[in-house]
Design a protein around this motif. Structure first.
Motif, PDB file in Angstrom:
ATOM      1  N   LYS A   1       0.832  -1.203   0.000  1.00 40.53           N
ATOM      2  CA  LYS A   1       0.000   0.000   0.000  1.00 40.53           C
ATOM      3  C   LYS A   1       0.867   1.254   0.000  1.00 40.53           C
ATOM      4  N   GLN A   2       1.956   1.229   0.751  1.00 34.12           N
ATOM      5  CA  GLN A   2       2.883   2.368   0.788  1.00 34.12           C
ATOM      6  C   GLN A   2       3.545   2.604  -0.562  1.00 34.12           C
ATOM      7  N   ASN A   3       3.610   1.555  -1.372  1.00 37.32           N
ATOM      8  CA  ASN A   3       4.257   1.659  -2.685  1.00 37.32           C
ATOM      9  C   ASN A   3       3.249   1.772  -3.826  1.00 37.32           C
ATOM     10  N   GLY A   4       2.042   2.225  -3.500  1.00 35.61           N
ATOM     11  CA  GLY A   4       1.096   2.587  -4.539  1.00 35.61           C
ATOM     12  C   GLY A   4       0.142   1.511  -4.988  1.00 35.61           C
ATOM     13  N   TYR A   5       0.225   0.329  -4.393  1.00 33.75           N
ATOM     14  CA  TYR A   5      -0.695  -0.750  -4.752  1.00 33.75           C
ATOM     15  C   TYR A   5      -2.024  -0.598  -4.017  1.00 33.75           C
ATOM     16  N   LYS A   6      -3.090  -1.056  -4.645  1.00 32.88           N
ATOM     17  CA  LYS A   6      -4.351  -1.256  -3.952  1.00 32.88           C
ATOM     18  C   LYS A   6      -4.274  -2.629  -3.285  1.00 32.88           C
ATOM     19  N   THR A   7      -4.559  -2.680  -2.001  1.00 30.89           N
ATOM     20  CA  THR A   7      -4.447  -3.930  -1.251  1.00 30.89           C
ATOM     21  C   THR A   7      -5.838  -4.379  -0.826  1.00 30.89           C
ATOM     22  N   ILE A   8      -6.170  -5.623  -1.147  1.00 33.57           N
ATOM     23  CA  ILE A   8      -7.541  -6.102  -0.987  1.00 33.57           C
ATOM     24  C   ILE A   8      -7.535  -7.430  -0.249  1.00 33.57           C
ATOM     25  N   SER A   9      -8.363  -7.521   0.786  1.00 31.80           N
ATOM     26  CA  SER A   9      -8.521  -8.745   1.551  1.00 31.80           C
ATOM     27  C   SER A   9      -9.946  -9.245   1.403  1.00 31.80           C
ATOM     28  N   THR A  10     -10.108 -10.456   0.869  1.00 29.99           N
ATOM     29  CA  THR A  10     -11.419 -11.089   0.799  1.00 29.99           C
ATOM     30  C   THR A  10     -11.333 -12.436   1.514  1.00 29.99           C
ATOM     31  N   GLY A  11     -12.370 -12.778   2.260  1.00 38.93           N
ATOM     32  CA  GLY A  11     -12.367 -14.041   2.983  1.00 38.93           C
ATOM     33  C   GLY A  11     -11.448 -14.003   4.192  1.00 38.93           C
ATOM     34  N   LYS A  12     -10.853 -15.146   4.521  1.00 38.21           N
ATOM     35  CA  LYS A  12      -9.990 -15.261   5.688  1.00 38.21           C
ATOM     36  C   LYS A  12      -8.537 -15.091   5.271  1.00 38.21           C
ATOM     37  N   VAL A  13      -7.926 -13.997   5.716  1.00 35.26           N
ATOM     38  CA  VAL A  13      -6.515 -13.745   5.428  1.00 35.26           C
ATOM     39  C   VAL A  13      -5.743 -13.800   6.739  1.00 35.26           C
ATOM     40  N   TYR A  14      -5.885 -12.773   7.570  1.00 32.47           N
ATOM     41  CA  TYR A  14      -5.470 -12.931   8.963  1.00 32.47           C
ATOM     42  C   TYR A  14      -6.518 -13.792   9.667  1.00 32.47           C
ATOM     43  N   HIS A  15      -6.117 -14.456  10.741  1.00 27.83           N
ATOM     44  CA  HIS A  15      -7.086 -15.214  11.534  1.00 27.83           C
ATOM     45  C   HIS A  15      -8.112 -14.260  12.152  1.00 27.83           C
TER      46      HIS A  15
ATOM     47  N   PHE B   1     -10.171 -10.997  11.862  1.00 26.56           N
ATOM     48  CA  PHE B   1     -10.624 -10.259  10.684  1.00 26.56           C
ATOM     49  C   PHE B   1     -10.097  -8.832  10.632  1.00 26.56           C
ATOM     50  N   VAL B   2     -10.156  -8.098  11.745  1.00 25.86           N
ATOM     51  CA  VAL B   2      -9.786  -6.677  11.704  1.00 25.86           C
ATOM     52  C   VAL B   2      -8.315  -6.445  12.026  1.00 25.86           C
ATOM     53  N   ASP B   3      -7.536  -7.517  12.169  1.00 27.59           N
ATOM     54  CA  ASP B   3      -6.113  -7.355  12.424  1.00 27.59           C
ATOM     55  C   ASP B   3      -5.459  -6.627  11.248  1.00 27.59           C
ATOM     56  N   ASP B   4      -4.638  -5.614  11.540  1.00 25.27           N
ATOM     57  CA  ASP B   4      -3.881  -4.894  10.510  1.00 25.27           C
ATOM     58  C   ASP B   4      -4.798  -4.191   9.506  1.00 25.27           C
ATOM     59  N   LYS B   5      -5.974  -3.756   9.976  1.00 28.44           N
ATOM     60  CA  LYS B   5      -6.993  -3.254   9.051  1.00 28.44           C
ATOM     61  C   LYS B   5      -6.551  -2.022   8.276  1.00 28.44           C
ATOM     62  N   GLU B   6      -5.650  -1.198   8.841  1.00 29.56           N
ATOM     63  CA  GLU B   6      -5.222   0.013   8.148  1.00 29.56           C
ATOM     64  C   GLU B   6      -4.369  -0.285   6.921  1.00 29.56           C
ATOM     65  N   SER B   7      -3.872  -1.525   6.815  1.00 15.26           N
ATOM     66  CA  SER B   7      -3.004  -1.875   5.692  1.00 15.26           C
ATOM     67  C   SER B   7      -3.776  -2.270   4.435  1.00 15.26           C
ATOM     68  N   TRP B   8      -5.089  -2.386   4.564  1.00 17.30           N
ATOM     69  CA  TRP B   8      -5.895  -2.810   3.412  1.00 17.30           C
ATOM     70  C   TRP B   8      -6.653  -1.626   2.803  1.00 17.30           C
ATOM     71  N   THR B   9      -6.570  -1.498   1.493  1.00 16.61           N
ATOM     72  CA  THR B   9      -7.421  -0.542   0.786  1.00 16.61           C
ATOM     73  C   THR B   9      -8.879  -0.969   0.895  1.00 16.61           C
ATOM     74  N   GLU B  10      -9.102  -2.272   0.760  1.00 15.60           N
ATOM     75  CA  GLU B  10     -10.439  -2.853   0.899  1.00 15.60           C
ATOM     76  C   GLU B  10     -10.351  -4.065   1.813  1.00 15.60           C
ATOM     77  N   LEU B  11     -11.060  -4.025   2.921  1.00 21.10           N
ATOM     78  CA  LEU B  11     -11.174  -5.165   3.828  1.00 21.10           C
ATOM     79  C   LEU B  11     -12.619  -5.647   3.728  1.00 21.10           C
ATOM     80  N   VAL B  12     -12.840  -6.624   2.846  1.00 21.78           N
ATOM     81  CA  VAL B  12     -14.198  -7.058   2.529  1.00 21.78           C
ATOM     82  C   VAL B  12     -14.727  -7.949   3.650  1.00 21.78           C
ATOM     83  N   LYS B  13     -15.941  -7.693   4.065  1.00 19.55           N
ATOM     84  CA  LYS B  13     -16.543  -8.432   5.172  1.00 19.55           C
ATOM     85  C   LYS B  13     -16.447  -9.934   4.955  1.00 19.55           C
ATOM     86  N   ARG B  14     -16.015 -10.643   5.993  1.00 22.59           N
ATOM     87  CA  ARG B  14     -15.849 -12.091   5.923  1.00 22.59           C
ATOM     88  C   ARG B  14     -17.150 -12.793   6.288  1.00 22.59           C
TER      89      ARG B  14
END
Length: 476
Positions: free
Chosen positions: A111-125, A127-140
């Protein structure tokens, strides 16, 4: 002079734009509880045509290992490039950001390097862990039960529901179909951006809920009952018997489970694997339809393995080969895709290596990492690589299991977490099998093997008396 400086600035901007356009999109399929048993890995029972096709387009790693066979620490390790023994988190109860505010994570760096970062489903165990690092944190999505008998069993009771279900519904009737739809929606939304997308498919994790058509792919009567015996002379805490299975409605308390329920659960696990495979296929087809495949690097991986009745157990939660070995497929973008399509690598690699691999490919400065970039292996799947891969598993705060494999042998020491005193040792042979039933530690005939494996283990886990860091409170 002004014109000259303006020309330099223009060239620099064009160079930056070109450089950014050359960086690939990254799509990671992160699967839960998936063993290294798929069609492409030689399984005679798994039906996984979409994953098999992906393997034919990339490099399949035959000796890939996770750093701990439990969800939260394993996933944190992948997403930070740091091992559990560096993070000091060994249980599912502690989110990363609760104790590590400043660790740079993979989505954060992208994200710091210009990418859009997207989390869908289960990524971290969590759900809201590290939430600021995602452009989109899609509801699990949560677990879904649809059959009347399942709903009746759960009515007014504190229960997880049945351990399996096979409603005759469309794919998005259960949660992995919803995750696939979310991923497809995100691909359409961000098709014109550089993206790092994680698709966290949750099957074949319990409950084994999948549409009936995926159960119908498999003949229950053809599943063999695994050997339920524990390894001879294993350390007393080497295995967890049940994991979470015993908390599901309708599971008998007998140990081991009888053959009928065992075969039903194995059937359910395979149905869920096929269901998950179909969702992978849908997302991959969307990449093709959007003309994104040519510039998208794809990683297919699992957080850890799983026992479906082997050793009489129904869980991960161990240092055993079947729990620590994982499937890993990497398919590069563009011309790279053709270069090593369908290759098999026997290099010893680890999930912790994914962080450094992606940062090197995208040209980012890599923060401190416990892994190493796999780019040399992607360029040459037969490259000489590491001699050892390691994992840990804590039993409470006072006992740490440290394990090492050279790809053929697995050596484990159970140590006092503070003094490193060895409380028990295990040596298992795994040249041709995920399972081993005799602990050969202390056997004079295997003395040379044990000494060699012990040296490899201690090269990674020196017995210097420094306690293993403890940033959470793992349960036994």
């Amino acid at each position: 002079m002004k014109n000259y400086l303006a020309l330099i600035a223009l060239v620099f901007c064009i160079s930056n734009v070109f450089s950014q356009s050359e960086k690939p999109n990254i799509l990671v399929f992160y699967i839960d509880d998936l063993r290294a048993e798929l069609g492409c890995y030689g399984s005679e029972t798994a039906i996984t045509p979409n994953i098999d096709k992906l393997a034919s387009e990339g490099i399949m790693f035959n000796k890939a290992y996770t750093q701990q066979a439990i969800c939260a620490p394993s996933r944190m390790s992948t997403l930070t490039g740091l091992r559990p023994e560096t993070l000091g988190i060994y249980s599912i109860f502690t989110p990363l950001r609760k104790v590590h505010k400043d660790v740079v994570t993979l989505p954060q760096l992208f994200k710091q390097n210009g990418y859009k970062t997207i989390s869908t489903g289960k990524v971290y165990h969590h759900f809201v862990d590290d939430k600021e690092s995602w452009t989109e944190l899609v509801k699990r999505p949560s677990n879904i039960y649809l059959k009347p008998e399942s709903l009746e069993a759960m009515a007014g009771k504190r229960t997880k529901g049945p351990a399996y279900e096979d409603a005759d519904v469309a794919d998005d009737g259960y949660k992995d179909g919803i995750v696939a739809n979310d991923a497809i929606r995100m691909l359409n939304q961000y098709k014109d951006d550089k993206f790092l997308m994680f698709v966290g498919l949750m099957k074949p994790h319990l409950p084994f809920n999948a549409p009936k058509k995926y159960w119908d792919l498999h003949d229950k009567s053809k599943f063999e009952i695994p050997l339920k015996e524990k390894p001879q002379d294993m350390y007393r805490l080497a295995l967890s018997k049940w994991g979470e299975l015993k908390n599901y409605h309708g599971i008998p308390k007998e140990d081991p489970l009888n053959d009928d329920i065992t075969r039903t659960l194995i059937h359910g696990y395979h149905a869920c694997v096929s269901y998950m495979d179909a969702q992978v296929g849908k997302v991959l087809q969307t990449l093709e339809d959007l003309d994104l495949r040519k510039n998208t690097m794809i990683i297919f991986m699992s957080d850890h393995g799983y026992k479906i009745g082997e050793y009489g157990a129904w869980c991960k939660h161990s240092n055993m080969e079947i729990d620590t070995r994982v499937p890993l497929i990497i398919s590069r973008e563009g011309n790279y895709k053709k270069r090593n399509a369908g290759e098999l690598s026997n290099a010893l690699v680890e999930n912790v290596d994914i962080f450094s691999t992606l940062t090197e490919i995208c040209g980012f400065e890599t923060p401190k990492s416990d892994g190493k970039s796999l780019v040399p292996v992607l360029d040459n799947p037969d490259a000489k690589w590491d001699e050892v891969a390691t994992s840990v598993f804590a039993r409470g705060k006072n006992i740490m299991g440290c394990t090492a494999t050279d790809g053929n042998w697995r050596y484990t020491e159970w140590r006092d977490s503070n003094s490193h005193e060895i409380l028990g040792a295990e040596l298992y042979e795994h040249k041709n099998n995920l399972l081993s039933f005799i602990n050969l530690s202390g056997n004079e005939a295997y003395k040379d093997v044990e000494e060699r494996m012990k040296a490899l283990l201690e090269s990674q886990f020196p017995r210097n008396g420094v306690p293993f860091p403890q940033n959470d409170n793992p349960r036994k």
